[in-house]
Design an enzyme around this catalytic site. Structure first.
Site, PDB file in Angstrom:
ATOM      1  CB  CYS A  62      -2.277 -10.409   3.520  1.00  0.00           C
ATOM      2  SG  CYS A  62      -0.350 -10.551   3.213  1.00  0.00           S
ATOM      3  CG  HIS A 116      -0.563  -6.716   4.665  1.00  0.00           C
ATOM      4  ND1 HIS A 116      -1.600  -7.636   5.007  1.00  0.00           N
ATOM      5  CD2 HIS A 116      -2.305  -5.732   4.377  1.00  0.00           C
ATOM      6  CE1 HIS A 116      -2.652  -7.536   4.420  1.00  0.00           C
ATOM      7  NE2 HIS A 116      -3.303  -6.399   4.601  1.00  0.00           N
ATOM      8  CG  ASP A 161      -6.170  -5.889   3.797  1.00  0.00           C
ATOM      9  OD1 ASP A 161      -6.107  -7.022   2.921  1.00  0.00           O
ATOM     10  OD2 ASP A 161      -6.012  -5.504   4.160  1.00  0.00           O
TER      11      ASP A 161
END
Length: 511
Positions: free
Chosen positions: A256, A299, A315
């Protein structure tokens, strides 16, 4: 011992709740070794390392509605300073936070929109940052006194969280994150070293020229990750030089933080303020309204300002790993963690029996942490405020006096001798008196035997007249006790047989 323990339990609970919970008189000095989990500096790959840890970060207990998986973006830190490889909390933001720590925080009225009310039970990790769902305000005066809401909408504890602490929040994920620092904040989030990732900078500027609009550019960025054969992996290749260039145009695989770092830099290169946000996404429900969040939920994502007034969330990871958002990290990527211990929590999602065992243990642990270890002085003060309205000296004195009197009453109930209960039934009273008369002569107690069995047992120890009187007494006694109807005449007869038995026993010896 068991009886004494059960008697002491309510007194122990009352004293635990009512007596002042004082802070420790001393503590171990704080050190960096106590810090775990997220860091104020992130290099792509750091977050991936956390996915191997099943250490619990916090527990959230929701009052009413529980956020969906897509809403569980727990903001911890905003990283605005980029050196070409790593993102970290900038000097500008550090200075602002230090200033906020020195003065009381004033809170604006709560925004409109969907609200999530919850209690956050944070594990002790030596850090000051807390975790919140978007725009967040304290829900109680106690929590308001313990936290600072920073300009970047993150939440900090005024003191490092060295042990478990509870905080009560109201969060509004759909409310806009307003830019509070004006042009200075926007300018900080436009800076980047142009020489570090030149291909990304040129590509982003060209893409923006083709787009001509901030929103169109943002959408094209997201689509780029979806259509250019990117993959999500916990073991990306090492990219030491120009890491964003290498990720975007060569490796095209990463975790991520790789996606968030690339997108934030592309935004800045196009002249759109952007920053990296680190925190946690997801959470495991251990009951209908209680959620645990672990290190493996770590994250990173992006916040960009398309309108120059607010921060919008992006995201890019969801474009290549939608299952990460829909089902949680462990469910989506358990196939990439086969080297972990067989019975680790990280692999429990694939073993239903193991998952249930962990859930049961988590529930027990949560109740203990919340109601015992989490019951600190501040929580106790909140309880007193709710019960008494205010905690003036007069009310607290009356409350403590009531506690003392209640405990004294319990002790009196336990230990002050009470008279034996009187037998209301005449037949039972006469039978008890008959037992006492027989015991005086024979020394044989009835214990738990029936009246007829007792009569047979003592018949060899009393004279014949007493045996006859006892047998007649037992027959009438059983008729009164076990047969329905009016027993007025039988009670009179029972009294006669009792007198005869008592008279016969005076002329002992036994037959």
């Amino acid at each position: 011992m068991l009886k004494i323990g059960l008697q002491a339990l309510p007194i122990a609970v009352i004293l635990f709740v009512a007596l002042p919970h004082l802070p420790p008189l001393w503590g171990m000095p704080e050190g960096k070794s106590s810090e775990t989990g997220l860091s104020e500096k992130i290099t792509p790959g750091d977050v991936a390392n956390l996915t191997r840890s099943d250490e619990k970060v916090f527990t959230a207990t929701f009052k009413n509605t529980v956020p969906t998986m897509q809403q569980r973006y727990w903001r911890a830190m905003v990283l605005e300073q980029f050196d070409g490889k790593s993102w970290q909390v900038g000097d500008y933001r550090q200075a602002r936070k230090q200033l906020l720590q020195l003065r009381p925080t004033t809170y604006q009225s709560e925004p409109a929109g969907e609200r999530f009310s919850y209690q956050l039970l944070a594990e002790g990790n030596g850090n000051a940052w807390l975790y919140s769902l978007g725009t967040t305000v304290p829900a109680t005066s106690n929590s308001a006194s313990k936290i600072v809401v920073a300009d970047d909408h993150t939440i900090m504890s005024r003191q490092p969280v060295l042990n478990r602490q509870t905080f009560n929040f109201n969060s509004y994920p759909a409310a806009p994150l307003k830019i509070t620092g004006g042009q200075a904040e926007l300018q900080v989030n436009l800076e980047y070293p142009e020489a570090s990732n030149p291909r990304t900078v040129r590509w982003a500027k060209g893409l923006y020229q083709q787009s001509g609009d901030n929103t169109v550019f943002a959408n094209r960025l997201m689509q780029y990750f979806a259509t250019e054969n990117f993959s999500y992996t916990l073991t990306p290749p090492v990219m030491p030089a120009a890491p964003v260039d290498a990720f975007l145009f060569e490796a095209r695989q990463g975790f991520c933080a790789h996606y968030a770092s690339a997108m934030a830099l592309a935004f800045r290169a196009a002249g759109i303020p952007a920053r990296l946000v680190s925190g946690y996404q997801g959470g495991d429900l251990i009951s209908a309204k209680v959620m645990n969040v672990y290190q493996y939920d770590a994250h990173a994502w992006v916040e960009a300002s398309l309108d120059g007034k607010t921060w919008q969330q992006f995201d890019p990871t969801t474009m290549v790993a939608a299952s990460r958002l829909l089902y949680g990290f462990q469910s989506a990527f358990s196939n990439q963690q086969q080297d972990l211990p067989l019975f680790s929590r990280n692999r429990a999602h694939n073993v239903p029996a193991l998952a249930q065992l962990y859930q049961f243990a988590d529930t027990i642990n949560y109740q203990w942490n919340r109601w015992v270890l989490g019951f600190d002085g501040a929580t106790q003060q909140d309880m007193f405020t709710r019960l008494l309205g205010n905690t003036s000296m007069e009310r607290m004195t009356l409350f403590m006096l009531a506690v003392v009197l209640f405990i004294a009453g319990l002790l009196a109930f336990y230990f002050v001798p009470r008279p034996a209960p009187r037998i209301k039934s005449e037949s039972l009273r006469l039978y008890q008196d008959a037992q006492q008369e027989i015991y005086k002569v024979t020394g044989i107690a009835r214990h738990n035997t029936s009246a007829r069995t007792y009569a047979r047992h003592v018949s060899g120890h009393i004279n014949a007249a007493a045996c006859t009187a006892l047998d007649n007494f037992v027959k009438v006694f059983e008729a009164i006790e076990y047969q329905p109807g009016d027993h007025t005449k039988q009670r009179q007869l029972l009294r006669q047989h009792f007198k005869q038995l008592k008279k016969s026993l005076r002329h002992h010896p036994a037959k």
